[in-house]
Motif scaffolding. Structure first.
Motif, PDB file in Angstrom:
ATOM      1  N   THR A   1       0.831  -1.213   0.000  1.00  0.00           N
ATOM      2  CA  THR A   1       0.000   0.000   0.000  1.00  0.00           C
ATOM      3  C   THR A   1       0.861   1.257   0.000  1.00  0.00           C
ATOM      4  O   THR A   1       0.595   2.214  -0.739  1.00  0.00           O
ATOM      5  CB  THR A   1      -0.901   0.021   1.264  1.00  0.00           C
ATOM      6  OG1 THR A   1      -1.394  -1.294   1.464  1.00  0.00           O
ATOM      7  CG2 THR A   1      -2.024   1.004   1.126  1.00  0.00           C
ATOM      8  N   THR A   2       1.905   1.247   0.840  1.00  0.00           N
ATOM      9  CA  THR A   2       2.790   2.411   0.932  1.00  0.00           C
ATOM     10  C   THR A   2       3.517   2.643  -0.390  1.00  0.00           C
ATOM     11  O   THR A   2       3.578   3.771  -0.894  1.00  0.00           O
ATOM     12  CB  THR A   2       3.822   2.187   2.067  1.00  0.00           C
ATOM     13  OG1 THR A   2       3.101   1.948   3.274  1.00  0.00           O
ATOM     14  CG2 THR A   2       4.721   3.396   2.245  1.00  0.00           C
ATOM     15  N   VAL A   3       4.044   1.565  -0.964  1.00  0.00           N
ATOM     16  CA  VAL A   3       4.768   1.679  -2.236  1.00  0.00           C
ATOM     17  C   VAL A   3       3.836   2.202  -3.325  1.00  0.00           C
ATOM     18  O   VAL A   3       4.178   3.119  -4.084  1.00  0.00           O
ATOM     19  CB  VAL A   3       5.391   0.319  -2.636  1.00  0.00           C
ATOM     20  CG1 VAL A   3       5.921   0.367  -4.061  1.00  0.00           C
ATOM     21  CG2 VAL A   3       6.507  -0.055  -1.669  1.00  0.00           C
ATOM     22  N   ARG A   4       2.613   1.650  -3.370  1.00  0.00           N
ATOM     23  CA  ARG A   4       1.651   2.085  -4.402  1.00  0.00           C
ATOM     24  C   ARG A   4       1.277   3.540  -4.255  1.00  0.00           C
ATOM     25  O   ARG A   4       1.146   4.268  -5.238  1.00  0.00           O
ATOM     26  CB  ARG A   4       0.369   1.248  -4.304  1.00  0.00           C
ATOM     27  CG  ARG A   4       0.587  -0.148  -4.804  1.00  0.00           C
ATOM     28  CD  ARG A   4      -0.564  -0.617  -5.688  1.00  0.00           C
ATOM     29  NE  ARG A   4      -0.203  -1.893  -6.275  1.00  0.00           N
ATOM     30  CZ  ARG A   4      -0.984  -2.972  -6.255  1.00  0.00           C
ATOM     31  NH1 ARG A   4      -2.182  -2.912  -5.706  1.00  0.00           N
ATOM     32  NH2 ARG A   4      -0.576  -4.084  -6.825  1.00  0.00           N
ATOM     33  N   LYS A   5       1.096   3.991  -3.004  1.00  0.00           N
ATOM     34  CA  LYS A   5       0.712   5.395  -2.779  1.00  0.00           C
ATOM     35  C   LYS A   5       1.809   6.330  -3.299  1.00  0.00           C
ATOM     36  O   LYS A   5       1.532   7.317  -3.969  1.00  0.00           O
ATOM     37  CB  LYS A   5       0.456   5.634  -1.280  1.00  0.00           C
ATOM     38  CG  LYS A   5      -0.116   7.028  -0.970  1.00  0.00           C
ATOM     39  CD  LYS A   5      -0.646   7.077   0.470  1.00  0.00           C
ATOM     40  CE  LYS A   5      -0.817   8.492   0.999  1.00  0.00           C
ATOM     41  NZ  LYS A   5      -1.838   9.277   0.315  1.00  0.00           N
ATOM     42  N   ALA A   6       3.062   5.962  -2.998  1.00  0.00           N
ATOM     43  CA  ALA A   6       4.191   6.783  -3.457  1.00  0.00           C
ATOM     44  C   ALA A   6       4.217   6.840  -4.985  1.00  0.00           C
ATOM     45  O   ALA A   6       4.335   7.920  -5.580  1.00  0.00           O
ATOM     46  CB  ALA A   6       5.501   6.227  -2.914  1.00  0.00           C
ATOM     47  N   ILE A   7       4.080   5.676  -5.622  1.00  0.00           N
ATOM     48  CA  ILE A   7       4.159   5.629  -7.088  1.00  0.00           C
ATOM     49  C   ILE A   7       2.980   6.355  -7.725  1.00  0.00           C
ATOM     50  O   ILE A   7       3.147   7.144  -8.660  1.00  0.00           O
ATOM     51  CB  ILE A   7       4.253   4.163  -7.577  1.00  0.00           C
ATOM     52  CG1 ILE A   7       5.608   3.579  -7.134  1.00  0.00           C
ATOM     53  CG2 ILE A   7       4.108   4.082  -9.099  1.00  0.00           C
ATOM     54  CD1 ILE A   7       5.793   2.125  -7.483  1.00  0.00           C
ATOM     55  N   ASP A   8       1.770   6.134  -7.189  1.00  0.00           N
ATOM     56  CA  ASP A   8       0.594   6.803  -7.749  1.00  0.00           C
ATOM     57  C   ASP A   8       0.731   8.319  -7.687  1.00  0.00           C
ATOM     58  O   ASP A   8       0.408   9.023  -8.635  1.00  0.00           O
ATOM     59  CB  ASP A   8      -0.677   6.367  -7.001  1.00  0.00           C
ATOM     60  CG  ASP A   8      -1.121   4.969  -7.421  1.00  0.00           C
ATOM     61  OD1 ASP A   8      -0.581   4.445  -8.416  1.00  0.00           O
ATOM     62  OD2 ASP A   8      -1.985   4.393  -6.739  1.00  0.00           O
ATOM     63  N   GLU A   9       1.239   8.818  -6.562  1.00  0.00           N
ATOM     64  CA  GLU A   9       1.394  10.274  -6.463  1.00  0.00           C
ATOM     65  C   GLU A   9       2.439  10.792  -7.451  1.00  0.00           C
ATOM     66  O   GLU A   9       2.277  11.856  -8.041  1.00  0.00           O
ATOM     67  CB  GLU A   9       1.771  10.677  -5.025  1.00  0.00           C
ATOM     68  CG  GLU A   9       0.595  10.513  -4.080  1.00  0.00           C
ATOM     69  CD  GLU A   9       0.629  11.474  -2.901  1.00  0.00           C
ATOM     70  OE1 GLU A   9       1.616  12.209  -2.737  1.00  0.00           O
ATOM     71  OE2 GLU A   9      -0.352  11.473  -2.132  1.00  0.00           O
ATOM     72  N   LEU A  10       3.517  10.032  -7.638  1.00  0.00           N
ATOM     73  CA  LEU A  10       4.544  10.474  -8.590  1.00  0.00           C
ATOM     74  C   LEU A  10       4.024  10.449 -10.031  1.00  0.00           C
ATOM     75  O   LEU A  10       4.431  11.255 -10.857  1.00  0.00           O
ATOM     76  CB  LEU A  10       5.809   9.619  -8.448  1.00  0.00           C
ATOM     77  CG  LEU A  10       6.595   9.853  -7.143  1.00  0.00           C
ATOM     78  CD1 LEU A  10       7.699   8.812  -6.988  1.00  0.00           C
ATOM     79  CD2 LEU A  10       7.186  11.253  -7.094  1.00  0.00           C
ATOM     80  N   VAL A  11       3.102   9.524 -10.316  1.00  0.00           N
ATOM     81  CA  VAL A  11       2.462   9.512 -11.635  1.00  0.00           C
ATOM     82  C   VAL A  11       1.582  10.759 -11.766  1.00  0.00           C
ATOM     83  O   VAL A  11       1.668  11.500 -12.743  1.00  0.00           O
ATOM     84  CB  VAL A  11       1.641   8.220 -11.843  1.00  0.00           C
ATOM     85  CG1 VAL A  11       0.749   8.332 -13.090  1.00  0.00           C
ATOM     86  CG2 VAL A  11       2.557   7.002 -11.946  1.00  0.00           C
ATOM     87  N   ASN A  12       0.772  11.027 -10.737  1.00  0.00           N
ATOM     88  CA  ASN A  12      -0.120  12.193 -10.764  1.00  0.00           C
ATOM     89  C   ASN A  12       0.633  13.510 -10.870  1.00  0.00           C
ATOM     90  O   ASN A  12       0.149  14.475 -11.438  1.00  0.00           O
ATOM     91  CB  ASN A  12      -0.988  12.230  -9.501  1.00  0.00           C
ATOM     92  CG  ASN A  12      -2.064  11.167  -9.525  1.00  0.00           C
ATOM     93  OD1 ASN A  12      -2.416  10.642 -10.584  1.00  0.00           O
ATOM     94  ND2 ASN A  12      -2.581  10.836  -8.352  1.00  0.00           N
ATOM     95  N   GLU A  13       1.832  13.545 -10.293  1.00  0.00           N
ATOM     96  CA  GLU A  13       2.614  14.783 -10.288  1.00  0.00           C
ATOM     97  C   GLU A  13       3.526  14.902 -11.514  1.00  0.00           C
ATOM     98  O   GLU A  13       4.306  15.845 -11.616  1.00  0.00           O
ATOM     99  CB  GLU A  13       3.452  14.865  -8.999  1.00  0.00           C
ATOM    100  CG  GLU A  13       2.583  15.072  -7.767  1.00  0.00           C
ATOM    101  CD  GLU A  13       3.336  14.822  -6.470  1.00  0.00           C
ATOM    102  OE1 GLU A  13       4.571  14.980  -6.454  1.00  0.00           O
ATOM    103  OE2 GLU A  13       2.682  14.461  -5.473  1.00  0.00           O
ATOM    104  N   GLY A  14       3.447  13.926 -12.406  1.00  0.00           N
ATOM    105  CA  GLY A  14       4.194  14.073 -13.659  1.00  0.00           C
ATOM    106  C   GLY A  14       5.645  13.588 -13.629  1.00  0.00           C
ATOM    107  O   GLY A  14       6.393  13.872 -14.542  1.00  0.00           O
TER     108      GLY A  14
END
Lengths: 244, 244
Positions: B48-61
């Motif tokens: 969950t933690t890893v996914r949250k980090a990656i998802d935010e980095l995708v959203n932030e470009g």
């Protein structure tokens, strides 16, 4: 127009009714759309349905919300003031707002490998780094990060950029003439930090510009700045003019 | 760098570790970041933690995902090919992609009040209206809607725009020279229709450009087109060049 009980979802039909009102200018730019209770009553819809329609129209750039004031039609044309994407306070002023920078950070530092490459300098050379939020009246318009090769602007850290315009200082005090900029643009979602700084909701769509600013310094072309700027996208209209 | 048990949330610390890897070019543009299991193991974190980090980095470009292939570093610089925002197939070609338009709709119709105003024509005058998705190789790049005053381009509905470029036909067959464009830009969220057409997720951030294209016709300036174009913002880099 009326909501019909056919195959299209009701929120979708309501969206189209509101879009038609906007397209046909029955509601003008910056005018308020009917309130939620009014829409519920007129079209015999639930609050959930009305909210879904309005939320989607906000996300799609048709409407914007002002807290405690209602939902308004967003400018979709060129009839009213527009802010030119150039980082200049004059354009914000032309829109009728008083521009005010707010410095979050200003420091001399060594750049990351990526930033050094963007500036075409060595990673050992220092940069002047600044983070600012630019306000128009009391509304945050953008948050930006500037990296400037320090050897081109020695002593610049002494300037109070809460009061002075960055480009004006560069041009007036350092004999540098800004000539052109190349910037990329992308849409991203506001993270928690940006949401706080731009006073918008986390997850709201915002525009990210990254770019290199070129200048003429004693007849030589230099890269004077690498920047990253995040613009809110809900209330203002930003424009670009291009000649072929 | 290591995850530390201090006041910062762990997903946030992981984000900063990955940003540092990108900033220092330990992972290059279009290179794959370590897999989820690898990151979980290296930093002793939950999925969950890893996914949250990656998802935010995708959203932030910072990152983009390719289905079934992994997560990649997005181009954040100007080192590689960029697509110029000009609607021209040549720029897509310069990026190394083969541009292919796909016409969804092409018709002669009366404009809405808003569109008529944008084109500076009477609402009774007809327009040629076209909706297209432009592909680069097999990937949709943008979806656009064009409105063209029909009296300036009589007979244009006979052209197959799955094969021909709109601007080339206007210039070659009608003796019109496109001179400049004014466009606004905003970030919006993809609705269901756009998500399907651009093969992205519903709710993904996309860029909406709206604009007027000006042309010279026998020495007279005319508005040849009003358009609205939605660009996906995940894989390609779009740029704007401006002279001061």
């Amino acid at each position: 127009m009326q909501i019909q009980n056919n195959f299209l979802p009701m929120y979708y039909q309501l969206k189209n009714i509101i879009i038609d009102m906007i397209e046909n200018e029955e509601i003008g730019v910056d005018e308020c759309i009917p309130s939620e209770p009014k829409l519920m009553q007129t079209y015999n819809l639930s609050r959930t349905t009305v909210r879904k329609a309005i939320d989607e129209l906000v996300n799609e750039g048709y409407l914007y919300k002002k807290q405690g004031k209602g939902t308004f039609v967003k400018g979709r044309g060129f009839e009213q003031g527009l802010i030119k994407l150039s980082g200049c306070s004059e354009d914000i002023r032309r829109y009728g707002l008083e521009p005010k920078p707010f410095v979050l950070k200003a420091t001399i530092e060594k750049p990351s490998k990526r930033v050094a490459k963007m500036l075409e300098i060595d990673q050992e050379q220092e940069t002047f780094y600044m983070e600012r939020v630019i306000y128009g009246d009391e509304i945050p318009i953008n948050k930006n990060k500037s990296h400037i090769p320090y050897h081109l602007v020695p002593g610049i850290e002494k300037v109070d950029f809460n009061k002075e315009s960055l480009y004006k200082v560069i041009e007036k005090d350092y004999g540098i003439v800004i000539t052109r900029a190349i910037r990329t643009v992308e849409a991203i979602l506001a993270n928690e930090e940006i949401a706080l700084q731009l006073k918008i909701k986390e997850g709201a769509p915002v525009m990210l510009f990254k770019g290199q600013v070129y200048a003429d310094m004693k007849g030589k072309e230099v890269i004077i700045e690498y920047f990253e700027a995040i613009y809110r996208s809900d209330q203002f209209q930003f424009y670009i003019e291009q000649h072929r």
